[in-house]
Design a protein around this motif. Structure first.
Motif: not given
Length: 310
Positions: A249-254, A263-267
């Motif tokens: 998953k994307p790193e929160p706040g990155s 991926m920023q807003e959707n994944i």
């Protein structure tokens, strides 16, 4: 695990069959699959109900093999645990620290237990042994599954002890395939650490610390798992074949790089299944590492039988 009892061609019935189906490693999913294949649908859909239906009607040799295979598959998946402790001596040689009278049976074999350690396993040097040693061991477990026959199974365990972080830390990694091999590995690691404390190499107040998910940076986590799944562990005892299941998953706040900004807003979580996943652009580009939290990987090593690493 190597199950030495040949169940193929055997027919179990009555209490013998009930005892087997009640084994904690036989899941309700396996039993439900068999009953539904027969056209039997049970209202409550609980394990005892499926057991009663199968005991009443009996099972075929093929169905028995399917049940036994499900037990073996569940028990065979190795589990890993890493611990680390601070060392006072940078010049310590791990292989020379193994006591001459080291005896795994004396350390870990319990009286009146349901297992027996096979052979006389001992630590071996990896390279010159100064910074890396390993111990492979196997046990035979004796389990009375019913009153008419004895089930003997073989399980493997492994202990890897390495010096890390500029030789100031000692890291112990264990793998086990049964509760018994887990307990043996723990006893050996505790024994080894206590011996080093006696010699003054480790401070008496130091304790083993478990290596957990949060102890890694994103970069180190990906590098660690890639090393585990793609490189041989020790002296080429494991050869990489493929990675077929990866979750991250994307790193929160990155702030994600442009290439993966979608991926920023959707994944929130992303699971990939397929072939050769370790070569996808997510993990081929080191610039992405700090922006990705990798938390699951299933790797398939080359081995004689079908096996995988989770």
């Amino acid at each position: 695990m190597n199950n030495k009892q040949n169940f193929k061609g055997k027919l179990l019935f009555g209490n013998s069959l009930r005892d087997l189906l009640n084994d904690s490693n036989v899941t309700n999913t396996v039993l439900r699959k068999i009953t539904r294949r027969r056209g039997i649908f049970i209202y409550k859909n609980e394990k005892p109900d499926h057991i009663q239906a199968l005991v009443s009607t009996g099972i075929t040799p093929i169905e028995l093999t399917e049940i036994i295979d499900s037990i073996i598959t569940k028990e065979e998946n190795p589990k890993y645990q890493s611990q680390i402790i601070r060392c006072n001596d940078n010049n310590l040689s791990l292989i020379n620290s193994v006591p001459i009278d080291f005896n795994l049976r004396n350390i870990a074999q319990e009286d009146f237990s349901n297992y027996q350690i096979i052979g006389v396993p001992n630590f071996k040097a990896v390279g010159d042994g100064k910074d890396h040693i390993e111990l492979d061991f196997s046990i035979e477990r004796f389990q009375m599954t019913n009153s008419s026959y004895k089930n003997i199974s073989e399980f493997q365990g492994k202990i890897i002890i390495k010096k890390e972080n500029g030789e100031v830390d000692i890291k112990a990694t264990t793998s086990h395939s049964s509760p018994e091999t887990k307990e043996i590995a723990k006893k050996v690691v505790d024994y080894f650490v206590n011996e080093l404390k006696k010699s003054g190499v480790i401070n008496i107040k130091e304790n083993l610390i478990k290596v957990r998910f949060s102890d890694f940076t994103n970069e180190n986590r990906i590098s660690f798992i890639k090393e585990l799944s793609q490189k041989s562990n020790g002296e080429k005892t494991l050869y990489f074949k493929d990675t077929k299941d990866i979750s991250f998953k994307p790193e929160p706040g990155s702030v994600l790089p442009d290439e993966i900004s979608w991926m920023q807003e959707n994944i929130s979580n992303l699971a990939l299944q397929g072939k050769n996943l370790h070569s996808t652009f997510f993990f081929d580009n080191v610039n992405f590492y700090k922006h990705i939290q990798l938390y699951r990987v299933v790797a398939y090593p080359l081995c004689q039988d079908s096996c995988r690493l989770n």
